[in-house]
Design an enzyme around this catalytic site. Structure first.
Site, PDB file in Angstrom:
ATOM      1  CE1 TYR A 152     -12.474 -14.771   3.622  1.00 50.08           C
ATOM      2  CE2 TYR A 152     -13.936 -12.925   3.688  1.00 50.08           C
ATOM      3  CZ  TYR A 152     -13.427 -14.198   4.147  1.00 50.08           C
ATOM      4  OH  TYR A 152     -14.272 -14.796   5.102  1.00 50.08           O
ATOM      5  CD  GLU A 174      -0.596   0.278   4.664  1.00 49.73           C
ATOM      6  OE1 GLU A 174       0.250  -1.029   4.548  1.00 49.73           O
ATOM      7  OE2 GLU A 174      -1.674   0.042   4.795  1.00 49.73           O
ATOM      8  CD  GLU A 206      -2.178  -4.055   9.268  1.00 51.30           C
ATOM      9  OE1 GLU A 206      -1.915  -2.874   9.059  1.00 51.30           O
ATOM     10  OE2 GLU A 206      -2.922  -4.608   8.267  1.00 51.30           O
ATOM     11  CG  HIS A 214      -2.116  -1.031   1.428  1.00 50.32           C
ATOM     12  ND1 HIS A 214      -2.456  -1.789   2.358  1.00 50.32           N
ATOM     13  CD2 HIS A 214      -2.844  -1.545   0.211  1.00 50.32           C
ATOM     14  CE1 HIS A 214      -3.342  -2.702   2.078  1.00 50.32           C
ATOM     15  NE2 HIS A 214      -3.582  -2.418   0.609  1.00 50.32           N
ATOM     16  CG  HIS A 257       0.143  -4.402   5.273  1.00 44.60           C
ATOM     17  ND1 HIS A 257      -0.579  -3.892   3.934  1.00 44.60           N
ATOM     18  CD2 HIS A 257       0.480  -5.713   4.736  1.00 44.60           C
ATOM     19  CE1 HIS A 257      -0.524  -4.781   3.054  1.00 44.60           C
ATOM     20  NE2 HIS A 257       0.116  -5.824   3.529  1.00 44.60           N
TER      21      HIS A 257
END
Length: 388
Positions: free
Chosen positions: A339, A157, A358, A154, A299
């Site tokens: 998912y 990120e 995370e 992402h 992430h």
């Protein structure tokens, strides 16, 4: 650092002169077929740089407490008229600074610098982004099993790229200096496993977050995809508005039908089909090619990690997750209602451990003020993944 092989010398001898594991010298010189026959060959010595001094050998030997032959070796092919003496200097500090806004060009420059000093790791282009930027894999280690890490799926990120690059620098630094790292012998880890790192899966998106609309080169209406906002701190997708971590065939249809954007957007749009984006395709192909033992995807944010997928995760994942929680202080979460991610697809396809970590807590992009804590918290996970 470069020297030239002398008659009668071996790579084993150079490992003693420069106080390095011989495996690192061998891996830095794949062109050497016989480590005992190196006369006239260019030899790369990892973990050292060269400085020049106006002095004689004896004074420099006394000053730096180096083996005299180490100084002789680095001066072996210099001109006799030279006034300076070149001296090998062991690198004992980090070479790169990752506590800054970290973009694609910074990553590439740092990799070039690190590889100059630590030539025993390799870089390869595993594919190209929509805009033609290389998606780079870093690989090193001597084990049979391959552990994979990735960051910046992402765009906003991008701090995960900085964390992985800091970790890479620290690994290279500790292994060449024979240091104990967080209670672990880095060289034993180097011999135990192979490492695969893709620090920036989504380079185009990262460039957009850092540089704004100009990064789209006028080819995509990123402002419209960003709901008319000209700042891109919220942007997670690739440059054409597809969320790369919603691109994999692991219940992709569920993500497609959810109440998500139905057209390209700054986040969450899974594409018209799965695996339409070159970045996602490159990551899928890499997993097949390298046959990973386990996958760690970084992430942000939440200080937790996810490790299950529809009951298809192996039994070992539970034990590994317990160790990760202990080493990091992060919350271990087996299942979440999500998912089509890379970790999901990896578990579904290979039935091997996969983890989404995370790092940090608060907002995206995670502020640099959290970098040190995020790095230290994730360090235990990254290291534990190598010995478990």
């Amino acid at each position: 650092m470069r020297i030239y092989g002398r008659e009668g010398d071996t790579l084993e001898y150079y490992s003693k002169v420069f106080d390095l594991p011989v495996e690192l010298i061998i891996d830095s010189n794949p062109h050497i077929e016989n480590p005992c026959m190196i006369y006239g060959e260019k030899i790369l010595i990892p973990g050292y740089t060269i400085e020049e001094f106006k002095s004689d050998y004896k004074n420099l030997y006394d000053r730096f407490r180096l083996p005299l032959d180490a100084i002789i070796l680095v001066n072996n092919h210099t001109a006799a008229a030279r006034n300076e003496v070149m001296v090998p200097r062991r690198v004992t500090e980090r070479l790169i600074n990752t506590e800054k806004p970290y973009d694609y060009e910074k990553m590439k420059a740092d990799l070039t610098l690190l590889n100059t000093v630590y030539p025993f790791f390799n870089t390869a282009c595993i594919g190209e982004s929509v805009q033609g930027r290389e998606i780079v894999e870093i690989a090193f280690g001597r084990g049979q099993k391959v552990i994979h890490y990735n960051g910046a799926f992402h765009a906003n990120e991008w701090i995960t790229t900085a964390v992985l690059m800091r970790w890479l620098n620290d690994f290279l630094l500790t292994v060449t200096n024979k240091w104990i790292w967080n209670g672990l012998d880095s060289m034993e880890l180097y011999k135990l496993k192979q490492l695969s790192i893709v620090p920036m899966v989504n380079p185009d998106g990262v460039e957009l977050v850092h540089k704004g609309e100009q990064a789209a080169e006028g080819k995509w209406d990123v402002v419209a995809m960003n709901e008319g906002i000209c700042e891109f701190y919220r942007w997670k997708a690739n440059i054409r508005g597809v969320d790369l971590n919603n691109q994999f065939p692991a219940n992709w249809e569920i993500e497609k039908e959810r109440n998500k954007p139905k057209a390209p957007s700054f986040r969450d749009y899974p594409g018209e089909k799965f695996l339409t984006e070159p970045e996602a395709i490159a990551m899928q192909q890499l997993a097949y090619t390298r046959d990973f033992e386990k996958v760690i995807a970084l992430h942000t944010q939440g200080e937790e990690f996810y490790w299950g997928y529809n009951g298809k995760e192996p039994e070992a994942s539970s034990f590994i997750a317990s160790e990760f929680a202990k080493r990091s202080g992060y919350k271990s979460v087996r299942y979440i209602d999500s998912y089509a991610g890379y970790k999901d697809w990896f578990i579904d396809t290979f039935r091997r451990p996969g983890f989404t970590i995370e790092i940090g807590k608060g907002i995206n992009p995670l502020p640099l003020s959290q970098f040190e804590k995020a790095y230290n918290d994730s360090l235990g996970i990254l290291l534990a993944s190598l010995y478990m």
